[in-house]
Motif scaffolding. Structure first.
Motif, PDB file in Angstrom:
ATOM      1  N   ASN B  25       0.659  -1.257   0.309  1.00 13.33           N
ATOM      2  CA  ASN B  25      -0.306   0.185  -0.603  1.00 13.33           C
ATOM      3  C   ASN B  25       0.943   1.382  -0.114  1.00 13.33           C
ATOM      4  O   ASN B  25       0.310   2.345  -0.272  1.00 13.33           O
ATOM      5  CB  ASN B  25      -0.862  -0.181   0.838  1.00 13.33           C
ATOM      6  N   ASN B  26       1.853   1.188   0.271  1.00 12.18           N
ATOM      7  CA  ASN B  26       2.729   2.447   0.668  1.00 12.18           C
ATOM      8  C   ASN B  26       4.255   2.250  -0.887  1.00 12.18           C
ATOM      9  O   ASN B  26       4.782   2.779  -0.495  1.00 12.18           O
ATOM     10  CB  ASN B  26       3.564   2.099   1.533  1.00 12.18           C
ATOM     11  N   ILE B  27       3.405   1.999  -1.794  1.00  8.28           N
ATOM     12  CA  ILE B  27       4.922   2.416  -2.416  1.00  8.28           C
ATOM     13  C   ILE B  27       4.920   3.627  -3.377  1.00  8.28           C
ATOM     14  O   ILE B  27       3.771   4.020  -3.276  1.00  8.28           O
ATOM     15  CB  ILE B  27       4.130   0.759  -3.804  1.00  8.28           C
ATOM     16  N   ALA B  28       5.888   3.812  -3.227  1.00  9.59           N
ATOM     17  CA  ALA B  28       6.406   5.216  -3.833  1.00  9.59           C
ATOM     18  C   ALA B  28       6.239   5.273  -5.036  1.00  9.59           C
ATOM     19  O   ALA B  28       6.110   3.900  -5.921  1.00  9.59           O
ATOM     20  CB  ALA B  28       7.685   5.271  -3.213  1.00  9.59           C
ATOM     21  N   THR B  29       6.121   6.212  -5.479  1.00  8.16           N
ATOM     22  CA  THR B  29       5.874   6.474  -7.222  1.00  8.16           C
ATOM     23  C   THR B  29       6.958   5.786  -8.049  1.00  8.16           C
ATOM     24  O   THR B  29       6.574   5.469  -9.279  1.00  8.16           O
ATOM     25  CB  THR B  29       5.878   8.221  -7.673  1.00  8.16           C
ATOM     26  N   ASN B  30       8.921   6.009  -7.641  1.00 13.86           N
ATOM     27  CA  ASN B  30       9.711   5.883  -8.415  1.00 13.86           C
ATOM     28  C   ASN B  30       9.986   4.430  -7.906  1.00 13.86           C
ATOM     29  O   ASN B  30      11.415   3.909  -8.768  1.00 13.86           O
ATOM     30  CB  ASN B  30      11.024   6.109  -8.380  1.00 13.86           C
ATOM     31  N   ASP B  31       8.899   3.962  -7.231  1.00 13.07           N
ATOM     32  CA  ASP B  31       9.489   2.501  -6.898  1.00 13.07           C
ATOM     33  C   ASP B  31       9.233   1.350  -8.327  1.00 13.07           C
ATOM     34  O   ASP B  31       8.342   0.963  -8.464  1.00 13.07           O
ATOM     35  CB  ASP B  31       9.036   1.674  -5.895  1.00 13.07           C
ATOM     36  N   TYR B  32      10.146   0.197  -8.174  1.00 20.24           N
ATOM     37  CA  TYR B  32      10.063  -0.529  -8.923  1.00 20.24           C
ATOM     38  C   TYR B  32       9.319  -2.161  -7.143  1.00 20.24           C
ATOM     39  O   TYR B  32       9.988  -1.818  -6.431  1.00 20.24           O
ATOM     40  CB  TYR B  32      10.868  -1.025  -9.727  1.00 20.24           C
ATOM     41  N   ILE B  33       9.099  -2.799  -8.286  1.00 24.83           N
ATOM     42  CA  ILE B  33       8.505  -4.331  -7.631  1.00 24.83           C
ATOM     43  C   ILE B  33       9.099  -5.537  -7.832  1.00 24.83           C
ATOM     44  O   ILE B  33       9.502  -5.992  -9.656  1.00 24.83           O
ATOM     45  CB  ILE B  33       6.828  -4.506  -8.198  1.00 24.83           C
ATOM     46  N   THR B  34       9.675  -6.253  -7.452  1.00 25.46           N
ATOM     47  CA  THR B  34      10.543  -7.096  -8.170  1.00 25.46           C
ATOM     48  C   THR B  34      10.537  -8.442  -6.520  1.00 25.46           C
ATOM     49  O   THR B  34      10.219  -9.075  -5.682  1.00 25.46           O
ATOM     50  CB  THR B  34      12.065  -6.661  -7.554  1.00 25.46           C
ATOM     51  N   TRP B  35      10.560  -9.746  -7.517  1.00 29.44           N
ATOM     52  CA  TRP B  35      10.282 -11.186  -6.549  1.00 29.44           C
ATOM     53  C   TRP B  35      11.262 -11.543  -7.037  1.00 29.44           C
ATOM     54  O   TRP B  35      12.343 -11.330  -8.225  1.00 29.44           O
ATOM     55  CB  TRP B  35       8.857 -11.595  -7.539  1.00 29.44           C
ATOM     56  N   TYR B  36      11.523 -12.940  -6.050  1.00 34.42           N
ATOM     57  CA  TYR B  36      12.780 -13.469  -5.468  1.00 34.42           C
ATOM     58  C   TYR B  36      12.326 -14.283  -5.408  1.00 34.42           C
ATOM     59  O   TYR B  36      11.351 -14.922  -4.817  1.00 34.42           O
ATOM     60  CB  TYR B  36      13.723 -13.140  -4.602  1.00 34.42           C
ATOM     61  N   GLN B  37      13.413 -15.976  -5.298  1.00 37.35           N
ATOM     62  CA  GLN B  37      12.594 -17.161  -5.322  1.00 37.35           C
ATOM     63  C   GLN B  37      14.220 -17.345  -4.237  1.00 37.35           C
ATOM     64  O   GLN B  37      15.104 -17.192  -3.858  1.00 37.35           O
ATOM     65  CB  GLN B  37      12.619 -17.959  -6.414  1.00 37.35           C
ATOM     66  N   GLN B  38      14.532 -18.947  -3.131  1.00 35.38           N
ATOM     67  CA  GLN B  38      14.669 -18.979  -2.297  1.00 35.38           C
ATOM     68  C   GLN B  38      14.787 -20.059  -1.937  1.00 35.38           C
ATOM     69  O   GLN B  38      13.312 -20.516  -1.574  1.00 35.38           O
ATOM     70  CB  GLN B  38      14.917 -17.947  -0.843  1.00 35.38           C
ATOM     71  N   PHE B  39      15.805 -21.192  -1.850  1.00 34.51           N
ATOM     72  CA  PHE B  39      15.919 -22.305  -1.709  1.00 34.51           C
ATOM     73  C   PHE B  39      16.027 -22.684  -0.280  1.00 34.51           C
ATOM     74  O   PHE B  39      16.779 -21.783  -0.145  1.00 34.51           O
ATOM     75  CB  PHE B  39      16.463 -22.992  -2.863  1.00 34.51           C
ATOM     76  N   PRO B  40      16.668 -23.530   0.386  1.00 31.82           N
ATOM     77  CA  PRO B  40      16.816 -24.160   1.633  1.00 31.82           C
ATOM     78  C   PRO B  40      18.172 -23.725   1.578  1.00 31.82           C
ATOM     79  O   PRO B  40      18.536 -24.060   0.246  1.00 31.82           O
ATOM     80  CB  PRO B  40      15.669 -24.801   1.736  1.00 31.82           C
ATOM     81  N   SER B  41      18.989 -22.546   2.784  1.00 34.05           N
ATOM     82  CA  SER B  41      20.183 -22.681   2.878  1.00 34.05           C
ATOM     83  C   SER B  41      21.211 -22.216   1.634  1.00 34.05           C
ATOM     84  O   SER B  41      21.865 -22.167   0.626  1.00 34.05           O
ATOM     85  CB  SER B  41      21.635 -23.660   2.628  1.00 34.05           C
ATOM     86  N   GLN B  42      19.947 -21.898   0.072  1.00 39.68           N
ATOM     87  CA  GLN B  42      20.461 -20.766  -0.738  1.00 39.68           C
ATOM     88  C   GLN B  42      20.176 -18.798  -0.352  1.00 39.68           C
ATOM     89  O   GLN B  42      19.144 -18.679   0.088  1.00 39.68           O
ATOM     90  CB  GLN B  42      20.248 -21.705  -2.691  1.00 39.68           C
TER      91      GLN B  42
END
Lengths: 113, 109
Positions: B25-42
């Motif tokens: 909800n508080n995203i700023a005008t210049n912000d990008y949205i990024t998604w990451y994936q994480q496996f255990p111990s990485q």
């Protein structure tokens, strides 16, 4: 092309000791960020280094300090270790102008006994 | 600091499409949205990034409505190797990023 490398992979320390973790960024990257990840939690931002200076800092005490070298590699130092400092410490590198696209190393697993 | 909210966990059968929604909800005008994936111990691995509307790459799609207060990561035809934690990340314009607890996706055979 080597990605982000961190050393050591595992470390065991006792309360009150000091520790230094090392990170080499991906080739061509100039910015290094450090994160702490406790078990079952998301990574928490510690600080970021660019041009050998700390540029941003998260909500971590002064016991956490860092350094960036002219070759862009970086160190994270933690003094007076507490049991709660046990976590996976992640280093991420990026280009200064595309900081959202972070490349992470596999981390250093620190256990404080 | 722009915080994000995601479901804690999701289950899906192999071959299905998975949609993970993130609120920011508080995203700023210049912000990008990024998604990451994480496996255990990485360390987390970059999946996709967008600013508005729709972005698609070889592994996922990202849907962002006009108000940008949420985003949806879409993984087509998931396999067992997609079992991981997925984080939605929004920059606050000051180089600090809030990962949150992420969404733990379990793909069932």
């Amino acid at each position: 092309d080597a990605g982000v490398t961190q050393s050591p992979t595992h470390l065991i320390k006792t309360r009150g000791q000091q520790v230094t973790l090392r990170c080499s960024p991906k080739s061509g990257h100039d910015t290094v960020s450090w994160y702490q990840q406790a078990l079952g939690q998301g990574p928490q931002f510690i600080f970021q280094y660019y041009e050998e200076e700390e540029r941003q800092r998260g909500n971590f005490p002064d016991r956490f300090s860092g350094h960036q070298f002219p070759n862009y590699s970086s160190e994270l130092n933690v003094n007076a270790l507490l049991l709660g400092d046990s976590a996976l410490y992640l280093c991420a590198s990026s280009f200064r102008d595309r900081f959202e696209k972070l490349f992470f190393g596999s981390g250093t697993q620190l256990s404080v006994l | 600091l722009a915080k994000t909210t995601q479901p804690i966990s999701m289950d899906s059968y192999e071959g299905q499409e998975v949609n993970i929604t993130c609120s920011h909800n508080n995203i700023a005008t210049n912000d990008y949205i990024t998604w990451y994936q994480q496996f255990p111990s990485q360390g987390p691995r970059f999946i996709i990034q967008g600013y508005k509307t729709k972005v698609t790459n070889e592994v996922a799609s990202l849907f962002i409505p006009a108000d940008r207060k949420s985003s949806t990561l879409s993984l087509p035809r998931v396999s067992l190797s997609d079992t991981a934690v997925y984080y939605c990340l929004v920059g606050d314009g000051g180089n600090q990023f809030y990962f949150g607890t992420g969404t733990s996706l379990t793909v069932i055979p």
